[in-house]
Scaffold this active site. Sequence first.
Site, PDB file in Angstrom:
ATOM      1  N   SER A  46       0.858  -1.177   0.000  1.00 33.28           N
ATOM      2  CA  SER A  46       0.000   0.000   0.000  1.00 33.28           C
ATOM      3  C   SER A  46       0.894   1.227   0.000  1.00 33.28           C
ATOM      4  CB  SER A  46      -0.876  -0.001   1.262  1.00 33.28           C
ATOM      5  OG  SER A  46      -1.529   1.241   1.454  1.00 33.28           O
ATOM      6  N   TYR A  71      -2.460  -1.487  10.279  1.00 29.94           N
ATOM      7  CA  TYR A  71      -2.400  -1.600   8.823  1.00 29.94           C
ATOM      8  C   TYR A  71      -1.103  -1.015   8.292  1.00 29.94           C
ATOM      9  CZ  TYR A  71      -4.124  -1.410   3.980  1.00 29.94           C
ATOM     10  OH  TYR A  71      -4.296  -1.584   2.629  1.00 29.94           O
TER      11      TYR A  71
END
Length: 260
Positions: free
Chosen positions: A142, A155
Amino acid sequence: MVRFDGKVGIITGAASGIGRAIAEQFARDGGHAVIADLDIEAARKAAYEIGKLGPEPMAVAMDVTNENQVEDGVASVAKKFGRIDVLVSNAGIQIVKPLAEFPFQDWKKLLSIHLDGAFLTTRACLKYMYAQKSGAVVYIGSVHSKEASKLKAPYVTAKHGLIGLCKVVAKEGAEHNVRANVVCPGFVRTPLVEKQIPEQAAELGISDDEVVHNVMLKDTVDGEFTTVGDVADAVLYFAGFPNNALTGQSLVISHGWFMQ
């Protein structure tokens, strides 16, 4: 265009979203797409539809945090097709909450899916890749593999961790002609992101529209979401690269949100 004729690719979390798009493109490019997903019925449905695009696919029930399920699932793929050429570690979840209020069980759950899942699926596939002296591992990271955002402590931690894992796999796998790389998308409008919009709006006290334009896309060059097709193209570029010149790397696909 890279062709994957006869190659076998396991894509985790592939019954929907980014994983589904990767599996579809892999099939279009001639490969056997293996849809590994927690939801076996959704995986079977996806495999049926993907079977119209290319060679025979396969659906596998796989909780990526369950060691036995991962080992058995990967072994079943190798038994059916005789090889494993590509692993795309894509399965993931998102939980949004300030760090000071983050439940430990949610922290552990998210890290387990992203990091334990990447480790277990990689380890299971490497023995087949090493034996055949070829293979490619692609992790779905990401922009949060590179920088942080509020409300996403585990995350961000997990996505940073995938880059470290990738580098180790690249170094250890080189002598076996196995490469590893990371694709780092910006916001892609998948069900995972759709779920985040109202959650972040509630946490930040702003509207859904403000989350989209003033939080998610404010640092892009054009205010656009990354698409599942954009991510699939990058994944298959890494997966199909012919040698170790491109290994241990990460590529950000984010409409300029993060530049390096």
